[in-house]
Design an enzyme around this catalytic site. Structure first.
Site, PDB file in Angstrom:
ATOM      1  N   ARG A  25      34.976  40.488 -79.803  1.00 57.62           N
ATOM      2  CA  ARG A  25      34.491  40.488 -81.190  1.00 57.62           C
ATOM      3  C   ARG A  25      33.255  39.610 -81.325  1.00 57.62           C
ATOM      4  NH1 ARG A  25      39.540  37.880 -84.220  1.00 57.62           N
ATOM      5  NH2 ARG A  25      40.594  39.346 -82.846  1.00 57.62           N
ATOM      6  N   ASN A 102      31.344  32.435 -73.649  1.00 53.67           N
ATOM      7  CA  ASN A 102      31.243  32.563 -75.105  1.00 53.67           C
ATOM      8  C   ASN A 102      32.537  32.250 -75.834  1.00 53.67           C
ATOM      9  OD1 ASN A 102      30.189  33.752 -77.743  1.00 53.67           O
ATOM     10  ND2 ASN A 102      31.833  35.210 -77.253  1.00 53.67           N
ATOM     11  N   TYR A 167      34.887  19.964 -83.143  1.00 54.16           N
ATOM     12  CA  TYR A 167      34.083  21.145 -82.798  1.00 54.16           C
ATOM     13  C   TYR A 167      32.695  20.720 -82.327  1.00 54.16           C
ATOM     14  CZ  TYR A 167      31.459  25.491 -83.353  1.00 54.16           C
ATOM     15  OH  TYR A 167      30.648  26.580 -83.130  1.00 54.16           O
ATOM     16  N   ALA A 169      31.754  17.916 -81.107  1.00 57.60           N
ATOM     17  CA  ALA A 169      31.854  17.221 -79.816  1.00 57.60           C
ATOM     18  C   ALA A 169      31.979  18.217 -78.670  1.00 57.60           C
ATOM     19  CB  ALA A 169      33.044  16.268 -79.824  1.00 57.60           C
ATOM     20  N   LYS A 171      30.865  21.267 -78.538  1.00 61.39           N
ATOM     21  CA  LYS A 171      29.611  21.998 -78.339  1.00 61.39           C
ATOM     22  C   LYS A 171      28.502  21.085 -77.804  1.00 61.39           C
ATOM     23  CE  LYS A 171      31.059  26.050 -79.633  1.00 61.39           C
ATOM     24  NZ  LYS A 171      31.065  27.219 -78.716  1.00 61.39           N
TER      25      LYS A 171
END
Length: 262
Positions: A25, A102, A167, A169, A171
């Site tokens: 998706r 991803n 989140y 952190a 990335k």
């Protein structure tokens, strides 16, 4: 929210064999379409969304009937399951030319640091970062000269994200990991880059883009719109293509101008 079926192709990808995680998706699925339209064979990795992954494979087959397209489920935060996924790629492809890391999660509910529980932190890091480590490690064991790795980061890695520190952190660590692995694998002529999207119109972000919150987000984007999944897939596929053969260790910002850090 509906995903566009448009899938413009890019040169230099015909015949390439690419594994895309989180391919059922959103950004991952748009990347699958772009790769197939460019003549690549695509493996679609998913966690739970098997039906959507199978539809992604059907789309790829309609765009590139001669390609070898397949899907497989795996918990990529588990290195053993990740290894099994890449062994499937070995069997299906007989080699690997590219890997797109991803797979990831984001929670719409705010989590101030005072109420951010350890299990929430652990799940975010395992899903968003450990999966990237495991996938990149397996890819590095297989890729040869002119191989490509593209990791999906976020603008949150650069500007932070209040009440979503776990989140941001995860990335931010992907950016540092990308630069480190690019330096390691460069002598083997393997390119490693990351794409850092801003707001994207996907199932994951849709709840946060409703009503006042969505209108407020638009005011921060100079181009005046939220990205489509295809807007992110194109740059990912560019970095996988021969056109990007001398680009490595870069964080490509695709955010409509909302974070000007390039």
């Amino acid at each position: 929210m509906t995903e566009s079926s448009k899938a413009p192709g890019l040169p230099g990808l015909a015949g390439k064999r690419v594994l895309v995680t989180g391919g059922s998706r959103g950004i991952g699925r748009a990347t699958v379409r772009c790769l197939a339209a460019s003549g690549a064979s695509v493996g679609v990795a998913y966690h739970r969304a098997e039906a959507e992954a199978r539809r992604a494979v059907e789309e790829a087959r309609s765009l590139a009937p001669d390609g070898r397209h397949w899907c497989a489920g795996a918990d990529l935060a588990d290195p053993a399951e990740c290894r099994t996924l890449f062994e499937r790629a070995d069997a299906e492809f007989g080699g690997l030319d590219g890997f797109v890391g991803n797979a990831g999660i984001w929670n719409v509910d705010a989590r101030p640091i005072e109420s951010l529980e350890a299990d929430e932190w652990r799940r975010m890091i395992e899903t968003n970062l450990t999966s990237i480590y495991a996938g990149t490690r397996e890819a590095a064991l297989r890729l040869r000269a002119n191989g490509r790795i593209v990791l999906v980061s976020s603008t949150a890695s650069q500007r932070g994200e209040a009440e979503h520190s776990h989140y941001a952190a995860s990335k931010g660590a992907i950016n540092a990991f990308c630069k480190s692995i690019a330096t390691e694998l460069g002598p083997r002529s393997i390119n490693v880059n990351a794409v850092a999207p801003g707001w994207v119109d996907t199932d994951m972000s849709a709840p946060a883009l409703q009503g006042d919150a969505g209108r407020a987000a638009l005011t921060l984007i100079p181009l005046g719109r939220v990205a489509t999944a295809e807007d992110i897939a194109g740059p990912i596929c560019f970095l996988l293509s021969d056109a990007a053969r001398h680009i490595t260790g870069e964080i490509l910002n695709v955010n409509g101008g909302s974070v000007l850090c390039g």
